[in-house]
Structures are given as structure tokens and as C-alpha cells.
Design an enzyme around this catalytic site. Structure first.
Site, PDB file in Angstrom:
ATOM      1  N   ASP A 192      81.446   6.992  53.624  1.00  0.00           N
ATOM      2  CA  ASP A 192      80.284   6.085  53.604  1.00  0.00           C
ATOM      3  C   ASP A 192      79.876   5.750  55.032  1.00  0.00           C
ATOM      4  O   ASP A 192      78.683   5.659  55.352  1.00  0.00           O
ATOM      5  CB  ASP A 192      80.658   4.806  52.834  1.00  0.00           C
ATOM      6  CG  ASP A 192      79.457   4.085  52.242  1.00  0.00           C
ATOM      7  OD1 ASP A 192      78.322   4.354  52.674  1.00  0.00           O
ATOM      8  OD2 ASP A 192      79.651   3.240  51.346  1.00  0.00           O
ATOM      9  N   CYS A 230      73.753   4.021  53.319  1.00  0.00           N
ATOM     10  CA  CYS A 230      73.429   5.146  52.433  1.00  0.00           C
ATOM     11  C   CYS A 230      72.064   5.694  52.833  1.00  0.00           C
ATOM     12  O   CYS A 230      71.114   4.932  52.980  1.00  0.00           O
ATOM     13  CB  CYS A 230      73.415   4.675  50.978  1.00  0.00           C
ATOM     14  SG  CYS A 230      72.878   5.960  49.832  1.00  0.00           S
TER      15      CYS A 230
HETATM   16  P1  HMG Z   1      69.532  18.604  42.889  1.00  0.00           P
HETATM   17  O1  HMG Z   1      68.545  19.160  43.861  1.00  0.00           O
HETATM   18  O2  HMG Z   1      69.002  17.891  41.683  1.00  0.00           O
HETATM   19  O3  HMG Z   1      70.578  19.704  42.416  1.00  0.00           O
HETATM   20  O4  HMG Z   1      70.496  17.627  43.680  1.00  0.00           O
HETATM   21  P2  HMG Z   1      70.427  21.129  41.799  1.00  0.00           P
HETATM   22  O5  HMG Z   1      71.591  21.302  40.892  1.00  0.00           O
HETATM   23  O6  HMG Z   1      69.030  21.343  41.276  1.00  0.00           O
HETATM   24  O7  HMG Z   1      70.645  22.108  43.062  1.00  0.00           O
HETATM   25  C1  HMG Z   1      69.711  22.185  44.131  1.00  0.00           C
HETATM   26  C2  HMG Z   1      70.379  22.844  45.338  1.00  0.00           C
HETATM   27  O8  HMG Z   1      71.495  22.054  45.779  1.00  0.00           O
HETATM   28  C3  HMG Z   1      70.944  24.219  45.037  1.00  0.00           C
HETATM   29  O9  HMG Z   1      70.904  24.944  46.275  1.00  0.00           O
HETATM   30  C4  HMG Z   1      72.391  23.928  44.717  1.00  0.00           C
HETATM   31  O10 HMG Z   1      73.229  25.010  44.928  1.00  0.00           O
HETATM   32  C5  HMG Z   1      72.691  22.819  45.699  1.00  0.00           C
HETATM   33  P3  HMG Z   1      69.692  25.939  46.633  1.00  0.00           P
HETATM   34  O11 HMG Z   1      69.654  26.918  45.495  1.00  0.00           O
HETATM   35  O12 HMG Z   1      68.442  25.073  46.724  1.00  0.00           O
HETATM   36  O13 HMG Z   1      70.122  26.508  47.964  1.00  0.00           O
HETATM   37  N1  HMG Z   1      73.771  21.925  45.238  1.00  0.00           N
HETATM   38  C6  HMG Z   1      74.903  21.658  45.941  1.00  0.00           C
HETATM   39  N2  HMG Z   1      75.326  22.068  47.139  1.00  0.00           N
HETATM   40  C7  HMG Z   1      76.531  21.589  47.568  1.00  0.00           C
HETATM   41  N3  HMG Z   1      77.292  20.744  46.840  1.00  0.00           N
HETATM   42  C8  HMG Z   1      76.894  20.316  45.647  1.00  0.00           C
HETATM   43  C9  HMG Z   1      75.641  20.785  45.152  1.00  0.00           C
HETATM   44  N4  HMG Z   1      74.962  20.552  44.012  1.00  0.00           N
HETATM   45  C10 HMG Z   1      73.837  21.256  44.074  1.00  0.00           C
HETATM   46  N5  HMG Z   1      77.647  19.467  44.954  1.00  0.00           N
HETATM   47  C11 HMG Z   1      72.570  16.517  44.052  1.00  0.00           C
HETATM   48  C12 HMG Z   1      71.530  16.931  43.018  1.00  0.00           C
HETATM   49  C13 HMG Z   1      73.491  15.503  43.421  1.00  0.00           C
HETATM   50  C14 HMG Z   1      73.350  17.742  44.498  1.00  0.00           C
HETATM   51  C15 HMG Z   1      71.845  15.891  45.263  1.00  0.00           C
HETATM   52  O14 HMG Z   1      70.979  14.907  44.815  1.00  0.00           O
HETATM   53  C16 HMG Z   1      72.763  15.333  46.302  1.00  0.00           C
HETATM   54  O15 HMG Z   1      73.525  16.036  46.925  1.00  0.00           O
HETATM   55  N6  HMG Z   1      72.714  14.004  46.533  1.00  0.00           N
HETATM   56  C17 HMG Z   1      73.584  13.394  47.516  1.00  0.00           C
HETATM   57  C18 HMG Z   1      73.629  11.965  47.314  1.00  0.00           C
HETATM   58  C19 HMG Z   1      74.621  11.315  48.263  1.00  0.00           C
HETATM   59  O16 HMG Z   1      75.552  11.919  48.749  1.00  0.00           O
HETATM   60  N7  HMG Z   1      74.380  10.011  48.520  1.00  0.00           N
HETATM   61  C20 HMG Z   1      75.254   9.247  49.312  1.00  0.00           C
HETATM   62  C21 HMG Z   1      76.549   8.966  48.628  1.00  0.00           C
HETATM   63  S1  HMG Z   1      76.429   7.701  47.383  1.00  0.00           S
HETATM   64  C22 HMG Z   1      76.610   6.215  48.260  1.00  0.00           C
HETATM   65  O17 HMG Z   1      76.639   6.219  49.461  1.00  0.00           O
HETATM   66  C23 HMG Z   1      76.798   4.956  47.470  1.00  0.00           C
HETATM   67  C24 HMG Z   1      78.262   4.469  47.445  1.00  0.00           C
HETATM   68  O18 HMG Z   1      78.744   4.242  48.746  1.00  0.00           O
HETATM   69  C25 HMG Z   1      78.325   3.172  46.647  1.00  0.00           C
HETATM   70  C26 HMG Z   1      77.268   2.156  47.136  1.00  0.00           C
HETATM   71  O19 HMG Z   1      77.391   1.647  48.243  1.00  0.00           O
HETATM   72  O20 HMG Z   1      76.336   1.969  46.367  1.00  0.00           O
HETATM   73  C27 HMG Z   1      79.172   5.487  46.749  1.00  0.00           C
HETATM   74 MG    MG Z   2      78.407   2.475  49.886  1.00  0.00          MG
END
Ligand code: HMG
Ligand code: MG
Length: 302
Positions: free
Chosen positions: A16, A240
Site C-alpha cells: 500500500d 491508493c
Molecule cells: P481488467 O482490465 O478489467 O482485466 O482489469 P481483464 O481481465 O480484462 O484484463 C485486461 C488486461 O490486464 C489483460 O492484458 C490481462 O492479461 C491483464 P492485455 O491483454 O491488455 O495485455 N491482467 C493482468 N495482468 C497482471 N496481473 C493480473 C491481471 N489481470 C488482468 N492479475 C484488474 C482488472 C483487476 C486486473 C485491474 O483493474 C487492476 O489491476 N486493478 C488494480 C487495482 C489495484 O491494485 N488497486 C490498488 C490496490 S487496492 C487498495 O489499495 C485498497 C486497500 O489498501 C484497502 C483500502 O485502503 O481501501 C487494499
Molecule cells: Mg489501503
């Protein structure tokens, strides 16, 4: 209710904390940070995320980091996995725990993981099943349990709804996250109570961002309910990328100082933690955001 005598802390700094850094942070720095946290006595560290590198470029080095860290017995290393693709990549690095991450707010779910809450649960279900079958622990992060950058106030019922869905797919414990740090003690208690409708007191944790300076007060409010698991970020790093303006989690140093001052055990060496916070801040070229870190460093210098 008497306060817990012990708190278990997850430092989420490497994940984070660093996910939102604009400048690339080399994998070696992330690895060294994990080692410093381990040396300070952290028994749980959230190391990285297996998410799309297009969405969060800073976590693209997940494999290099996970395979580069020492894994002493007794330290639990967790990683974020939003879908099966992420889980399969993580599997090769054998984390102790995976984290699926959903939101109590529909709009945040869409912005953060590009799907609705219901769709996210459908994606998480096979991830949870595979992780449990592989002998890994499973945690669920619940974002925006008090407020959302897009929807404003979030009702506790939304938190209970999400917690129920998480429980239904086998998630073992949940984080009640105040993603944008707008929570105040009574509202955070209401969000916690909502999570406690589905999870036991040992299975919920507080994850409070400190944007409005409320995180320690919110921690105390949760402690008063008997909650004893918390997440914090060394040097107060973070935010985030999909919650603009939100700052880091409460600094681990600040939380540990408060807990030790209350006679609550953490197993953490505060001086070593302050050193870790000072070191990573130096690497990032800015002063630590931890008030306790700054105070103790100034006292040492004097
Ligand atoms: P999407 O575009 O809907 O996914 O993203 P998709 O399945 O349609 O795939 C699109 C592309 O992403 C494809 O690649 C996939 O292969 C690739 P392309 O064909 O375009 O080259 N892909 C991936 N690559 C690597 N690893 C993966 C993966 N999945 C698909 N796992 C997705 C959906 C969830 C992947 C996207 O929205 C994403 O990565 N989001 C990241 C969100 C994130 O990390 N946010 C920060 C963390 S959460 C947070 O900080 C909150 C927390 O701290 C609690 C709080 O404080 O609230 C936890
Ligand atoms: Mg957080």
C-alpha cells in the site's frame, strides 16, 4: 470492554505504501525494506500485488520482490491477487496469504478493479478456493467502509453486505478499510460492527488511512471493541492510485508508540522500526510522514 493486551500488526508499507509512488522504486529497495521490517520484529508484511502493470506500474516487479526476500519462519508474507491470473502468478512465489480486495462502494469497485461488487465476488471465489486448496491463508480487504471518493458516505449495511459475500466464498478474515481516511471513531465502530455480523473478533482488522488525522483515534475506538488486528504503513507511506488525494495509512511507528504507551504488546522494536522508516524515507527523498519517527529522530540527534 477491556482493551486487548496484544496487537498483531501487518505492515502494508511495501505494498500500500509504495504502490502509489510516482518515481520507480527499485526491487532491491523494496526487498531491503521488507528485511528491515522483519528485523524490527514485524511478523506480518504485505509485500506486493499481482495486479495489471498497466493499472499499477509500481507493482510490476512483484515476482522479483517476492523471490528476493528472505522468508524466516514465523513471518507471514501476504500479497494482493484480484483474479485467477494474479493468483496463478503469485502461486509461483508461494505467499503465506493472499488478499482479495473488494469495496463496499459500487463506484470504487468499478474504478479500482473494473467490475461491480457482485462481479468481483464471482472473480474472487475461484481464487479463494485455489488458495485454500494450496494451503494458503485468505484475507479480504474491504475498501470504502466509511466513505468513498465517488459516492460519499457509505452506510454500515453496505459493509455488512460485502462482509457476508466474503464470508460466503470462504474468505477467512477481513480488513475494514477507511480508504480515504474520512472516518471518525463512532462511524468506524459502526463499520466494524457491520463486519462483526459475519466475522469473529479475531478475524477483523482495522486498515485506516490517515488523510484527515483520525487514524489513531479510530484505532483506539476499534481497540475498545476488542479488535486487536491492525494494518499500518512504515513512515506513513502510501495511498491508493484510485482514491485521489488520499494519503498513506497510519504510520506503523505512530501506532506502535501509542500501543506500547498503553501497555499493549506488539512484539515490535520501535527503535528499529523508526530506523526502517527513516531509511525508506531517505530512499524516496523526503522526510518521514510519521510524527513519532520525526520526534524520536530529533531526540536522537539532540
Ligand atoms: P481488467 O482490465 O478489467 O482485466 O482489469 P481483464 O481481465 O480484462 O484484463 C485486461 C488486461 O490486464 C489483460 O492484458 C490481462 O492479461 C491483464 P492485455 O491483454 O491488455 O495485455 N491482467 C493482468 N495482468 C497482471 N496481473 C493480473 C491481471 N489481470 C488482468 N492479475 C484488474 C482488472 C483487476 C486486473 C485491474 O483493474 C487492476 O489491476 N486493478 C488494480 C487495482 C489495484 O491494485 N488497486 C490498488 C490496490 S487496492 C487498495 O489499495 C485498497 C486497500 O489498501 C484497502 C483500502 O485502503 O481501501 C487494499
Ligand atoms: Mg489501503
Amino acid at each position: 470492554m477491556s482493551l486487548p493486551s496484544r496487537v498483531r500488526l501487518i505492515d502494508v508499507g511495501p505494498r500500500d505504501g509504495l504502490q502509489n509512488e510516482k518515481q520507480p522504486v527499485p526491487a532491491e529497495v523494496k526487498i531491503a525494506l521488507v528485511h528491515r521490517l522483519q528485523a524490527a520484529g514485524l511478523a506480518e508484511i504485505e509485500v506486493t500485488s499481482y495486479v495489471s502493470p498497466k493499472w499499477v506500474p509500481q507493482m510490476a516487479d512483484n515476482h522479483a520482490v517476492m523471490s528476493g526476500i528472505r522468508r524466516p519462519a514465523g513471518v507471514r508474507h501476504s500479497v494482493l491477487t484480484p483474479n485467477l491470473k494474479g493468483f496463478e502468478a503469485a502461486l509461483a512465489d508461494a505467499p503465506d496469504e493472499i488478499v482479495v480486495f473488494g469495496a463496499a462502494s459500487e463506484a470504487f469497485s468499478q474504478k479500482n478493479i473494473n467490475c461491480s461488487i457482485a462481479e468481483s465476488i464471482e472473480r474472487f471465489a475461484p481464487v479463494v478456493e485455489a488458495a485454500l486448496a494450496a494451503g494458503m491463508a485468505v484475507r479480504g480487504a474491504m475498501s470504502c467502509t466509511v466513505g468513498c471518493p465517488y459516492e460519499g458516505d457509505i452506510a454500515p449495511e453496505r459493509v455488512a453486505y460485502l462482509a457476508g459475500l466474503m464470508k460466503g466464498i470462504g474468505v477467512q478474515r477481513v480488513d475494514v478499510a477507511d480508504t480515504i481516511g474520512v472516518g471518525t471513531p463512532r462511524r468506524v465502530q459502526a463499520a466494524m460492527e457491520a463486519a462483526l455480523r459475519h466475522y469473529g473478533i479475531d478475524e477483523v482488522s482495522g486498515h485506516f488511512h490517515d488523510t484527515y488525522g483520525q487514524a489513531l483515534a479510530n484505532t483506539l475506538a476499534a481497540l475498545e471493541m476488542g479488535v486487536w488486528n491492525f494494518q499500518a504503513s512504515v513512515a506513513g507511506l502510501g495511498g491508493c492510485p484510485y482514491a485521489k488525494g488520499a494519503t498513506g495509512n497510519v504510520a506503523s511507528e505512530d501506532l506502535v508508540f501509542m500501543l506500547h504507551g498503553m501497555g499493549i504488546e506488539t512484539g515490535i522494536d520501535l527503535d528499529a522500526l523508526v530506523d526502517a522508516g527513516a531509511w525508506i524515507s531517505e530512499q524516496l527523498g523526503r522526510p518521514t510522514a510519521s510524527r513519532v519517527g520525526r520526534a524520536l529522530l530529533a531526540r536522537r540527534a539532540a
